[in-house]
Design a protein around this motif. Structure first.
Motif, mmCIF file in Angstrom:
data_model
loop_
_atom_site.group_PDB
_atom_site.id
_atom_site.type_symbol
_atom_site.label_atom_id
_atom_site.label_comp_id
_atom_site.label_asym_id
_atom_site.label_seq_id
_atom_site.Cartn_x
_atom_site.Cartn_y
_atom_site.Cartn_z
ATOM 1 N N LYS A 17 8.741 -8.032 1.104
ATOM 2 C CA LYS A 17 9.318 -9.434 0.905
ATOM 3 C C LYS A 17 9.598 -9.892 -0.407
ATOM 4 N N ASP A 18 8.602 -9.877 -1.223
ATOM 5 C CA ASP A 18 8.709 -10.183 -2.670
ATOM 6 C C ASP A 18 8.646 -8.714 -3.497
ATOM 7 N N LYS A 19 9.744 -8.434 -3.688
ATOM 8 C CA LYS A 19 10.095 -7.166 -4.378
ATOM 9 C C LYS A 19 9.584 -7.136 -5.923
ATOM 10 N N SER A 20 9.141 -8.341 -6.340
ATOM 11 C CA SER A 20 8.654 -8.519 -7.986
ATOM 12 C C SER A 20 7.529 -7.825 -7.748
ATOM 13 N N ARG A 21 6.609 -7.822 -6.510
ATOM 14 C CA ARG A 21 5.265 -7.457 -6.729
ATOM 15 C C ARG A 21 5.290 -6.014 -6.735
ATOM 16 N N ALA A 22 6.305 -5.398 -6.285
ATOM 17 C CA ALA A 22 6.243 -3.770 -6.201
ATOM 18 C C ALA A 22 5.748 -3.178 -7.570
ATOM 19 N N ALA A 42 0.973 -1.231 -0.021
ATOM 20 C CA ALA A 42 -0.019 -0.076 0.035
ATOM 21 C C ALA A 42 0.998 1.095 0.131
ATOM 22 N N SER A 43 2.021 1.137 0.785
ATOM 23 C CA SER A 43 2.824 2.377 0.752
ATOM 24 C C SER A 43 3.509 2.753 -0.380
ATOM 25 N N THR A 44 4.110 1.660 -0.951
ATOM 26 C CA THR A 44 4.736 1.818 -2.258
ATOM 27 C C THR A 44 3.930 2.159 -3.354
ATOM 28 N N THR A 45 2.514 1.680 -3.520
ATOM 29 C CA THR A 45 1.694 2.082 -4.428
ATOM 30 C C THR A 45 1.450 3.418 -4.387
ATOM 31 N N HIS A 46 1.224 4.190 -3.000
ATOM 32 C CA HIS A 46 0.714 5.278 -2.873
ATOM 33 C C HIS A 46 1.955 6.379 -3.093
ATOM 34 N N TYR A 47 3.074 6.221 -2.905
ATOM 35 C CA TYR A 47 4.329 6.949 -3.413
ATOM 36 C C TYR A 47 4.406 6.706 -4.992
ATOM 37 N N TYR A 55 9.114 5.997 -1.660
ATOM 38 C CA TYR A 55 8.728 4.630 -2.326
ATOM 39 C C TYR A 55 9.869 3.747 -2.123
ATOM 40 N N TRP A 56 11.041 4.016 -2.275
ATOM 41 C CA TRP A 56 12.258 3.398 -1.901
ATOM 42 C C TRP A 56 12.441 2.934 -0.482
ATOM 43 N N ARG A 57 12.048 3.929 0.351
ATOM 44 C CA ARG A 57 11.973 3.759 1.732
ATOM 45 C C ARG A 57 11.275 2.503 2.335
ATOM 46 N N PHE A 58 10.004 2.353 1.618
ATOM 47 C CA PHE A 58 9.015 1.324 2.023
ATOM 48 C C PHE A 58 9.198 0.008 0.992
ATOM 49 N N ALA A 99 13.616 7.307 -14.110
ATOM 50 C CA ALA A 99 14.602 8.601 -13.835
ATOM 51 C C ALA A 99 14.586 8.883 -12.599
ATOM 52 N N TRP A 100 13.913 8.152 -11.430
ATOM 53 C CA TRP A 100 14.000 8.232 -10.072
ATOM 54 C C TRP A 100 14.767 7.242 -9.443
ATOM 55 N N TYR A 101 15.472 6.464 -10.050
ATOM 56 C CA TYR A 101 16.106 5.413 -9.234
ATOM 57 C C TYR A 101 17.422 5.752 -8.552
ATOM 58 N N PHE A 102 18.083 7.100 -8.918
ATOM 59 C CA PHE A 102 18.973 7.810 -8.005
ATOM 60 C C PHE A 102 18.351 8.008 -6.729
ATOM 61 N N ALA A 103 17.076 8.123 -6.403
ATOM 62 C CA ALA A 103 16.690 8.360 -4.949
ATOM 63 C C ALA A 103 16.724 7.095 -4.038
ATOM 64 N N LYS A 104 17.263 5.876 -4.740
ATOM 65 C CA LYS A 104 17.166 4.479 -3.930
ATOM 66 C C LYS A 104 18.233 4.812 -2.673
#
Length: 283
Positions: A252-257, A219-224, A244-247, A263-268
């Protein structure tokens, strides 16, 4: 704490409403308390109990059971201003037949009277005489810069069109996720009157929000991820990407994210640092 809600509803100057109570798996004597209300109330009370699944599932159930035209979420420890429902009805009549509107929204204050939502004349100098603002949920935050919790009242049909997503194993979903989705299609009439009273309890959801978001990472990553994709200021997109990256690291299964633009991978790395801080501070 339901007694405070009940007392505030008894004091309403508008009586054209029903109170739909969704008991989200309580283990106390809530049902007995509600039965006591039934003997005293002068309005319709309908009670439903379901296994504990989180506020968003309770709201979905309430929306499904409700028989009215508009829907107002009231938490068990809050209350409605004596003229709150009358004010809602008055404002709603002004937009009732305009399908561009998904509902109306008033302001909040603490039970001691301290404003939680700033009155609109204080928001921007060029809006000194404004009593209401017609815009969507994103614009009220980022164009009109209204901060603090708002008391949104939506048409039943709109909430049925945009239900809260229910992710397996998660008991939290940010309201903003759904309000922002609604904002892509509908606007609200925001009016500058206090209709809702709330206190932030020491052990309440707001105080525990980081841990709660960590326990509901889909829910958190979907929102962000969705907030990052909307037409909002760049700074807000950056904050959304970091969160988004924070949560994401809690999944556990990051393939579902849900997906975030490359362009926003730099924020990881910044999200990773926030994640480490969360682990340390929520132990």
């Amino acid at each position: 704490m339901l007694g405070r809600v009940f007392a505030s509803l008894q004091m309403q100057t508008c009586h054209d409403f029903e109170w739909v109570i969704v008991d989200d798996g309580s283990t106390d004597n809530t049902e007995d308390v509600v039965n006591g209300f039934l003997a005293e109330s002068g309005f319709s009370i309908r009670y439903f109990k379901q296994p504990n699944g989180g506020k968003h599932r309770a709201v979905n159930r309430g929306v499904g059971e409700a028989r009215g035209e508009v829907f107002f979420i009231v938490d068990s420890d809050d209350s409605v201003s004596p003229n709150g429902l009358a004010d809602i009805a008055e404002e709603y009549r002004g937009i009732r037949y305009d399908k561009a509107f998904g509902g109306v929204s008033g302001c909040m204050a603490s039970h001691s009277g301290v404003a939680i939502t700033p009155m609109f004349p204080t928001v921007r100098r060029d809006y000194d005489d404004v009593k209401s603002i017609d815009c969507n949920a994103l614009d009220i935050r980022y164009e009109y810069c209204v901060e603090g919790d708002l008391a949104e009242v939506f048409r039943i049909g709109v909430l049925r069109e945009f239900p809260f997503p229910e992710f397996d194993g998660e008991k939290f979903c940010p309201e903003a996720l759904v309000w922002n989705r609604i904002a892509q299609k509908y606007k609200l009439r925001y009016f500058s009157r206090i209709i809702y009273h709330r206190d932030y309890l020491p052990d309440g959801l707001t105080k525990r929000i980081v841990r709660i978001r960590m326990d509901s990472p889909m829910a958190s990553t979907t929102h962000y991820s969705e907030l990052n994709s909307y037409s909002v200021p760049w700074a807000q997109k950056l904050k959304a990407a970091i969160n988004y990256w924070r949560f994401w690291f809690c999944l556990k299964d990051k393939s579902r994210a849900p997906k975030l633009a490359c362009a926003w991978y730099f924020a990881k790395p910044l999200g990773w640092l926030m994640h480490l801080r969360d682990i340390f501070t929520t132990r």
